[in-house]
Design a protein around this motif. Structure first.
Motif, PDB file in Angstrom:
ATOM      1  N   GLU A 397      76.111  -4.723  11.213  1.00 22.67           N
ATOM      2  CA  GLU A 397      74.754  -4.189  11.129  1.00 22.67           C
ATOM      3  C   GLU A 397      73.702  -5.249  11.431  1.00 22.67           C
ATOM      4  OE1 GLU A 397      72.222  -2.446   7.454  1.00 22.67           O
ATOM      5  OE2 GLU A 397      74.020  -1.309   7.953  1.00 22.67           O
ATOM      6  N   LYS A 398      73.901  -6.442  10.888  1.00 20.47           N
ATOM      7  CA  LYS A 398      72.854  -7.458  10.994  1.00 20.47           C
ATOM      8  C   LYS A 398      72.833  -8.148  12.357  1.00 20.47           C
ATOM      9  CE  LYS A 398      70.719 -11.345   8.602  1.00 20.47           C
ATOM     10  NZ  LYS A 398      70.655 -12.135   7.363  1.00 20.47           N
ATOM     11  N   ILE A 399      73.996  -8.477  12.898  1.00 20.80           N
ATOM     12  CA  ILE A 399      74.013  -9.216  14.162  1.00 20.80           C
ATOM     13  C   ILE A 399      73.386  -8.412  15.299  1.00 20.80           C
ATOM     14  CG2 ILE A 399      75.534 -10.209  15.922  1.00 20.80           C
ATOM     15  CD1 ILE A 399      77.334 -11.200  13.686  1.00 20.80           C
ATOM     16  N   PRO A 400      73.713  -7.130  15.467  1.00 14.56           N
ATOM     17  CA  PRO A 400      73.025  -6.366  16.526  1.00 14.56           C
ATOM     18  C   PRO A 400      71.518  -6.295  16.315  1.00 14.56           C
ATOM     19  CG  PRO A 400      75.004  -5.213  15.838  1.00 14.56           C
ATOM     20  CD  PRO A 400      74.810  -6.345  14.866  1.00 14.56           C
ATOM     21  N   PHE A 401      71.080  -6.206  15.044  1.00 10.57           N
ATOM     22  CA  PHE A 401      69.634  -6.164  14.824  1.00 10.57           C
ATOM     23  C   PHE A 401      68.982  -7.489  15.202  1.00 10.57           C
ATOM     24  CE2 PHE A 401      66.023  -7.256  12.092  1.00 10.57           C
ATOM     25  CZ  PHE A 401      65.101  -6.371  12.636  1.00 10.57           C
TER      26      PHE A 401
END
Length: 1071
Positions: A397-401
């Motif tokens: 979730e965090k890396i793509p954001f």
């Protein structure tokens, strides 16, 4: 030939530099195809000659030729040894590199086969040549910063690519080592980066101890440098600007980040890591950069005797971290660097662990995008980046954001204008998710965005102001307390006319209450055991339709951002039946893996009138929804939709229920007045982009420091509350800017936008029975909000001669006739005129307000950009308030934002500072306020700290003021040229001008074959200009001053030029 060998050796014996010169000449002969065979035969004879005196060769002749056995257990098909030359000024094969090669050997044979790879710190090239010999890669690039290393590596390549007779040695693919290996002088991976070489493998065996003499590392590296300096490059590194420098791992950290840039998405990096800092530190170096790490080999080796570890001792002096050494090879208890240094000085042998780490990017494309952003001027924040996650779902979730945010910040010079109903992209994504995963055929025009679920519920209730509302007991937590305590159901006497009855979520109990109490509005969720089917929802629809109640159904607890979301009965119903006009769906997005307190909400309505009103309520009461929140959840929706084939399933046919509803409650009269008469934002269309000169937003380029702070706020993990505590910095900011001292009794309240705070103050004014006194010509958004809340508004007359500024005399006359006055003052910069109040003026206003016991709202939200202010010395509020002895109910609060004073490029942050006693004791509505998320608070604190240190932003602010001064001058000249009467502005981002030469004249606009013609007046000049030019301004209905329109001018360069063209065009169209 023997004589030539003797001459060669004689020359070499003179000095290390002479030996290197002779070897360089030999390399030139090897590189020349015509002399290559002879030169290789010469090398063979030279090696034979040197075997007679092998022990003293290096000291005598300053070079040595030795055999390195690499495949002792291999069959005859593979060579068992390499013949390698070394010189004193380069790294010589030893335990450090032998252990590394052992680690490489633990990989399967396919690891390098047919791959393109680079070796960092290749020394004399033996590992690059060994890899090529054993695994047959497509190409090996041996790289080293030492120019002598590269020359010797090439000699070694020729030594092993040709036999003693000068004939090529072919592998079973009919290639020689010369076809597979190349050597280049390179600072880490600069050669590959500069030549756009993409690598599939990167291996590195590079220094991991800081040079005890830092100045030595600043020398220019040339092949003519001293042998001692060139050899030190093999043992030591300089500080690289990374947090890992404190462990001597800065060079490795830079190598990893450069590797991320040039490696292919599925590539692998393999590094030799000394265990001196500890295994956890070594592993974290890779993990925090988004790499999966696998330790494939570990052993102990003796610390090289020629490496000085005193730099590590110095690090331990100022750092609680302790390095790990061992006494001898058999010691199992670690000792610190200081003890190891002392033990070594006393003649003891010290060792350290040595590990080989293999690592691969966990989400390669996204991680590469993040580091591409960081290298474009944001290196300083790379130390805050943390992409290590124990839970893969968090990483997913965090890396793509972060990659998306990096792309937005990298590709966009500024934050765009987004309509109050929410970002069009975000609304499209929500609608797309509904269509794809729940088969509900919605469009962006059915989805309105709210800051939170609580906001959506409160706004809906204020929009209708029902006599009685029944609200699910789980949804009442943040509603105004007076709504929940009133018992006047039949004849309500609550301040804003709303009584809320709490009810259980279970549908049969809720329905029984609805039938008995007959509320005008019902807000409820669905009980867990009733969620899967739509029957409970359908029963609620039927009952509320029969009673005449508006229904808002909350699905927040059931809605999942997942590729396999749970079934929701409400959405099943919507998949087959349109949502009835009396019902709407509320959904708060709370269930993310990373930021549990980051919320945004959306409301679904298929009734256009209700949808428009709900969207407008955000604009009126909150201003907008934080853009970063929309970015975050938009990224999650995008990830879930990106792999789906578009329109794979045609939307199902929905059958509308032909059932007549009972009469429903309409909008509150104050809401109807504002929605129909106030000038609100223009609804976005599919036409070319509208030029917005009607919003208080700065569209100038976002400063690098602001972008860095925003990215850092999301990239970090485990941020402490103190790192997000803006209050101490804000106190100093207010003191420095307005000379307003805030003591410990003052209360600080924060919101995403100052407008939301203003509205909470107005509600307190209403509860106290006060009157809101606003100067004529105040900000139209604030005036509309006060009207929507049904405040008792008293307009203080102003005059064009003074630029519609408030005067002491007129304020005194007004307050004489007002009971419980609340006075609103925009300053020092007045919005919308752009004029300034002097210190003497604000002192006179406060003196009058003190006399009449007024509560004063000083709105500094639009101040901070002053450009035509010669003779203006700012404010000293402490001095203005000193000695005022009026009525005890007199009090002052400071309302403001950080988006003007600090050039935040559109990022907003509102604050309210109230001294003790400003609010009534019974007022609790701040409970429902949307507070800025921790990432925004972190960003704001960072920017305030930068401002305190007068770094980065000071110059940007000054340039911004110069630019806005130039913009105002050009805008004024253009307006006056076109017949507008302009009031001279001194600050802010807006100006007002009278359209005196336009009123009464006609304008005709032809679009798509139709003609629109109107005679211009106060009510239609805004629409006329928009239709004719695409330029959106604020008309007299917004400014509150007859004949005067407002133009904001903090646009980017292109839009500002087009805006000027639009003003000229409109002049030509008016007859």
């Amino acid at each position: 030939m023997a004589g030539s060998i003797d001459e060669f050796l004689k020359r070499c014996s003179e000095s290390g530099d002479s030996a290197y010169s002779a070897l360089r000449s030999l390399l030139e002969r090897l590189e020349n195809p015509e002399s290559r065979i002879e030169a290789r035969i010469f090398l063979a004879r030279l090696q034979k000659k040197l075997r007679e005196d092998d022990q003293h060769c290096l000291n005598t002749y300053h070079f040595q030729i030795q055999d390195i056995y690499i495949h002792p257990n291999q069959g005859d098909q593979s060579r068992k040894k390499l013949t390698m030359m070394v010189i004193p000024s380069i790294f010589m094969p030893e335990d450090w590199s032998f252990t590394f090669f052992e680690g490489l050997n633990r990989h399967p044979d396919s690891i390098f086969k047919d791959k393109t790879l680079a070796e960092l710190g290749c020394g004399n090239g033996w590992i690059s040549i060994a890899i090529a010999d054993k695994w047959l890669p497509s190409k090996v690039y041996g790289l080293d910063i030492n120019p002598r290393s590269i020359k010797i590596s090439w000699i070694n390549l020729y030594l092993n690519a040709f036999d003693e007779n000068g004939q090529p040695v072919y592998d079973h693919e009919n290639k020689t080592l010369l076809d597979r290996v190349e050597f280049y002088e390179s600072d880490l991976l600069s050669y590959c980066r500069d030549n756009h070489i993409e690598l599939e493998r990167i291996v590195g065996c590079i220094p991991q101890i800081l040079n005890p003499n830092p100045d030595a590392m600043s020398k220019i590296i040339t092949e003519n440098a001293s042998e001692e300096f060139l050899h030190s490059l093999s043992n030591y590194c300089a500080r690289q600007g990374f947090v890992e420098d404190q462990f001597g791992l800065g060079l490795i950290a830079r190598a990893v980040e450069e590797g991320i840039d040039v490696i292919k998405p599925m590539g692998i990096m393999i590094f030799n890591m000394g265990g001196r800092p500890g295994q956890a530190v070594c592993k974290r170096l890779f993990e925090r950069r988004g790499l999966h790490v696998n330790k494939i080999w570990q052993t102990k080796i003796l610390q090289a005797s020629d490496t000085d570890i005193s730099a590590l001792v110095e690090i331990e002096k100022s750092n609680p971290h302790r390095f790990e050494f061992f006494m001898g090879l058999v010691g199992d208890q670690p000792i610190c660097a200081r003890t190891a240094w002392a033990f070594g000085k006393a003649g003891g042998r010290i060792s350290h662990a040595l590990s080989v780490y293999s690592c691969q990017l966990r989400q390669p494309n996204q991680v590469k995008k993040i580091f591409e952003f960081l290298k474009n001027g944001f290196h300083d924040i790379s130390n805050s980046l943390d992409l290590s996650f124990e839970d893969d779902s968090v990483a997913d979730e965090k890396i793509p954001f972060l990659a998306y945010l990096a792309g937005v910040l990298n590709d966009s010079s500024r934050f765009p204008y987004e309509p109050p109903s929410g970002s069009k992209r975000f609304r499209d994504l929500i609608a797309g998710f509904m269509r794809t995963y729940h088969h509900v055929p919605l469009g962006a025009d059915n989805v309105a965005i709210f800051p939170s679920r609580d906001t959506a519920i409160e706004n809906a209730l204020r929009l209708f102001t029902p006599r009685l509302a029944i609200v699910d007991e789980q949804l009442t937590r943040h509603l105004p307390r007076q709504w929940l305590t009133s018992l006047e159901i039949e004849h309500n006497t609550a301040a804003d006319g709303v009584t809320v009855i709490e009810a259980p979520r279970q549908s049969d109990l809720m329905i029984e209450l609805i039938k008995k109490l007959k509320p005008q509005v019902v807000v409820t969720g669905i009980a867990p055991f009733e969620v899967i089917t739509s029957s409970a929802f359908e029963h609620l629809l039927t009952v509320t339709r029969e009673i005449g109640s508006r229904l808002f159904i909350d699905i927040s607890d059931q809605f999942e951002l997942s590729s396999l979301p749970s079934s929701i009965g409400v959405l099943k119903y919507l998949a087959r039946t349109p949502l009835p006009s009396h019902a709407a769906i509320i959904c708060g997005l709370l269930r993310n893996q990373v930021y549990t307190d980051l919320e945004v909400a959306f409301v679904i309505s298929e009734e256009q009138t209700i949808f428009d009103a709900l969207s407008r309520s955000v604009e009126i009461l909150q201003g907008n929804t934080a853009l970063t929140s929309q970015f975050y959840y938009g990224c999650l929706f995008h990830e879930l939709l990106s792999f789906q084939l578009p329109d794979r399933r045609p939307p199902g046919e929905r059958e509308a229920e032909d059932v007549k509803s009972s009469d429903m409650i309409g909008f509150a009269s104050s809401a109807v007045s504002v929605l129909s008469q106030s000038e609100l934002s223009v609804k976005e269309t599919e036409k070319p982009s509208i030029l917005h000169m009607d919003v208080d937003q700065i569209f100038l380029p976002t400063p690098t420091a602001v972008k860095a702070a925003i990215f850092e706020s999301f990239a970090r993990q485990n941020v402490t509350e103190s790192e997000c505590d803006v209050t101490p910095n804000l106190k100093q900011f207010i003191k420095n800017t307005y000379n307003f001292t805030v003591d410990h009794t003052a209360e600080f309240i924060y919101a995403d936008f100052p407008l939301a705070l203003f509205n909470k103050l107005i509600l307190n004014c209403i509860e106290e029975g006060g009157s809101l006194c606003m100067p004529a010509g105040s900000n139209g958004c604030y005036l509309s909000a006060a009207k929507f809340l049904n405040a008792n508004i008293v307009s203080i007359p102003t005059q064009p001669e003074s630029g519609f500024k408030l005067t002491e005399k007129q304020l005194s006359v007004t307050l004489e006739a007002v009971n419980k006055p609340w006075v609103y003052i925009s300053g020092p910069t007045i919005n919308p005129t752009g004029l300034l109040y002097s210190n003497e003026e604000i002192k006179s206003f406060l003196t009058v307000c003190s006399k009449y016991g007024a509560k004063v709202i000083i709105d500094t939200s639009f101040s901070g950009v002053e450009f035509n202010c010669s003779g203006w010395d700012g404010w000293n509020l402490d001095a203005c308030l000193a000695g005022l002895t009026g009525k005890p109910c007199f009090n002052v609060c400071l309302l403001g934002g950080l988006f003007f004073k600090i050039p935040t490029g559109g990022l907003t942050y509102g604050f309210l500072v109230m001294k003790q006693g400003f609010l009534s004791d019974s007022f609790h509505s701040f409970l429902g306020l949307n507070k800025p998320h921790s990432t925004i608070r972190y960003t704001a604190k960072k920017l305030l700290e930068i401002g305190e240190q007068k770094l980065d932003l000071t110059g940007v602010a000054q340039e911004q003021e110069k630019l806005l001064a130039t913009r105002f001058k050009l805008l004024k000249e253009t307006l006056e040229k076109c017949g507008w009467e302009v009031i001279e502005a001194c600050g802010g981002v807006s100006v007002i001008a009278k359209a005196s030469s336009y009123f009464g004249k006609s304008v005709k606009v032809e679009t798509d074959g139709s003609t629109w013609e109107v005679k211009l007046n106060d009510t239609n000049i805004r629409e006329a200009m928009l239709r004719a030019t695409g330029l959106c301004i604020n008309g007299p209905c917004w400014t509150g001053v007859t004949g005067y329109c407002r133009f904001t001018f903090a646009l980017d360069d292109g839009d500002f030029d087009r805006a000027l063209d639009g003003i000229l065009k409109f002049k030509q169209l008016v007859n």
